[in-house]
Design an enzyme around this catalytic site. Sequence first.
Site, short mmCIF file in Angstrom:
data_model
loop_
_atom_site.label_atom_id
_atom_site.label_comp_id
_atom_site.label_asym_id
_atom_site.label_seq_id
_atom_site.Cartn_x
_atom_site.Cartn_y
_atom_site.Cartn_z
N HIS A 118 18.61 -0.69 -3.51
CA HIS A 118 18.38 -2.09 -3.15
C HIS A 118 17.19 -2.66 -3.94
O HIS A 118 17.24 -3.77 -4.46
CB HIS A 118 18.13 -2.18 -1.64
CG HIS A 118 17.07 -1.22 -1.14
ND1 HIS A 118 17.02 0.10 -1.52
CD2 HIS A 118 16.00 -1.40 -0.32
CE1 HIS A 118 15.99 0.70 -0.94
NE2 HIS A 118 15.35 -0.19 -0.21
N ARG A 119 16.11 -1.86 -4.07
CA ARG A 119 14.91 -2.31 -4.78
C ARG A 119 15.23 -2.45 -6.27
O ARG A 119 14.83 -3.41 -6.91
CB ARG A 119 13.79 -1.28 -4.54
CG ARG A 119 12.42 -1.70 -5.03
CD ARG A 119 11.31 -0.86 -4.42
NE ARG A 119 11.32 -0.96 -2.98
CZ ARG A 119 11.76 0.01 -2.16
NH1 ARG A 119 12.16 1.17 -2.64
NH2 ARG A 119 11.79 -0.19 -0.87
N GLY A 146 11.10 7.57 3.15
CA GLY A 146 11.70 6.87 4.28
C GLY A 146 13.04 7.47 4.70
O GLY A 146 13.16 8.68 4.92
N TYR A 147 14.06 6.63 4.81
CA TYR A 147 15.37 7.05 5.30
C TYR A 147 16.25 7.66 4.22
O TYR A 147 17.42 7.96 4.48
CB TYR A 147 16.10 5.85 5.93
CG TYR A 147 15.37 5.24 7.12
CD1 TYR A 147 15.49 5.79 8.39
CD2 TYR A 147 14.55 4.13 6.96
CE1 TYR A 147 14.82 5.24 9.47
CE2 TYR A 147 13.87 3.57 8.03
CZ TYR A 147 14.01 4.13 9.29
OH TYR A 147 13.33 3.59 10.35
N ASP A 162 9.80 -6.66 0.67
CA ASP A 162 10.02 -6.25 2.05
C ASP A 162 11.44 -5.70 2.12
O ASP A 162 12.37 -6.28 1.54
CB ASP A 162 9.81 -7.37 3.06
CG ASP A 162 9.51 -6.78 4.43
OD1 ASP A 162 8.54 -6.02 4.55
OD2 ASP A 162 10.27 -7.03 5.38
N SER A 163 11.57 -4.58 2.77
CA SER A 163 12.85 -3.88 2.68
C SER A 163 13.07 -3.06 3.94
O SER A 163 12.14 -2.84 4.72
CB SER A 163 12.85 -2.97 1.45
OG SER A 163 11.66 -2.22 1.40
N LYS A 195 18.25 6.86 -8.22
CA LYS A 195 17.78 5.84 -7.28
C LYS A 195 17.32 4.60 -8.02
O LYS A 195 17.52 3.47 -7.57
CB LYS A 195 16.67 6.40 -6.37
CG LYS A 195 16.29 5.42 -5.26
CD LYS A 195 15.30 5.94 -4.25
CE LYS A 195 15.00 4.84 -3.23
NZ LYS A 195 13.90 5.14 -2.33
N ARG A 205 0.85 -1.20 0.00
CA ARG A 205 0.00 0.00 0.00
C ARG A 205 0.88 1.25 0.00
O ARG A 205 0.37 2.36 0.13
CB ARG A 205 -0.89 0.03 1.26
CG ARG A 205 -1.94 -1.04 1.26
CD ARG A 205 -2.79 -1.07 2.52
NE ARG A 205 -3.40 -2.37 2.64
CZ ARG A 205 -4.49 -2.75 1.99
NH1 ARG A 205 -5.14 -1.89 1.24
NH2 ARG A 205 -4.96 -3.98 2.12
N ASN A 206 2.19 1.03 -0.10
CA ASN A 206 3.14 2.15 -0.10
C ASN A 206 3.29 2.66 -1.54
O ASN A 206 3.94 2.05 -2.37
CB ASN A 206 4.47 1.64 0.47
CG ASN A 206 5.55 2.72 0.50
OD1 ASN A 206 5.49 3.69 -0.25
ND2 ASN A 206 6.54 2.52 1.34
P1 IMP Z 1 8.09 -2.40 4.60
O1 IMP Z 1 6.98 -1.66 3.95
O2 IMP Z 1 7.73 -3.26 5.73
O3 IMP Z 1 8.96 -3.09 3.59
O4 IMP Z 1 8.98 -1.28 5.32
C1 IMP Z 1 9.90 -0.64 4.63
C2 IMP Z 1 10.46 0.50 5.47
O5 IMP Z 1 11.87 0.49 5.28
C3 IMP Z 1 9.95 1.82 4.95
O6 IMP Z 1 8.84 2.28 5.68
C4 IMP Z 1 11.16 2.71 5.13
O7 IMP Z 1 11.22 3.17 6.46
C5 IMP Z 1 12.32 1.76 4.92
N1 IMP Z 1 12.69 1.72 3.49
C6 IMP Z 1 12.50 0.68 2.61
N2 IMP Z 1 12.93 1.00 1.38
C7 IMP Z 1 13.37 2.27 1.48
C8 IMP Z 1 13.92 3.17 0.51
O8 IMP Z 1 14.03 2.89 -0.69
N3 IMP Z 1 14.29 4.36 0.99
C9 IMP Z 1 14.16 4.73 2.29
N4 IMP Z 1 13.63 3.95 3.21
C10 IMP Z 1 13.24 2.72 2.81
#
Ligand code: IMP
Length: 201
Positions: free
Chosen positions: A181-182, A154-155, A72-73, A176, A12-13
Amino acid sequence: MPELPRLIIATRNSHKTQEIRHILGDRFEILDVTDFPELPEIEETGSTFLENARLKALGISGRIDGWVLADDSGLDVDALGGAPGVWSSSYGGEEGNHAKNNLRLISEMANHDQRSARFLCTLVLAKNGKEIATFHGAVEGEIARQPSGNGGFGYDPLFIPTGYSQTMADLGADKKSQLSHRAKAIQSFVSNVSSGNLLNL
Ligand code: IMP
């Protein structure tokens, strides 16, 4: 023109969906779970990225037709013993609140000179509730002392990829899409698709 194969991203992101669209270009029709309001929220109760990606991929693909890709990241910081890790999205105390997450990271890192870290991403591809393949990607870097930049999410404002002097948020979407990583996990997915190993395109 033949129809594009449909790929549903188990998230949902909207930032993740946009990034995946940007990386995959026009090879797929990309949807995400916000296009299927009937789908339940899948709880991320795993203790690794792989477990959580699996929960999302299998939980969603068991309920809808088509190829499902779950991401998942998170961020793995050496000086913090791998934190925030699988808890990256709620590190600041509130799920998905990036500003609070970044404030906590700045404060936890205030007294550390060792600033090395990496973003990690695991993708799970599934169909009809069955796992088809997994892909991984990582980008090394270090944690900045102050946030900078408006891109990404995010970060990103606190992460300086190795070989660069700017944060991921400063570098912008095109950069990016090449080095994250993605992006790396998706490039691995794409090379498997292109070599005919997956999806039978
Ligand atoms: P997920 O939705 O459980 O995979 O949570 C991923 C979380 O990791 C995000 O809410 C961010 O805080 C962080 N994150 C994952 N990918 C990225 C990125 O590409 N950039 C910055 N933060 C990321």
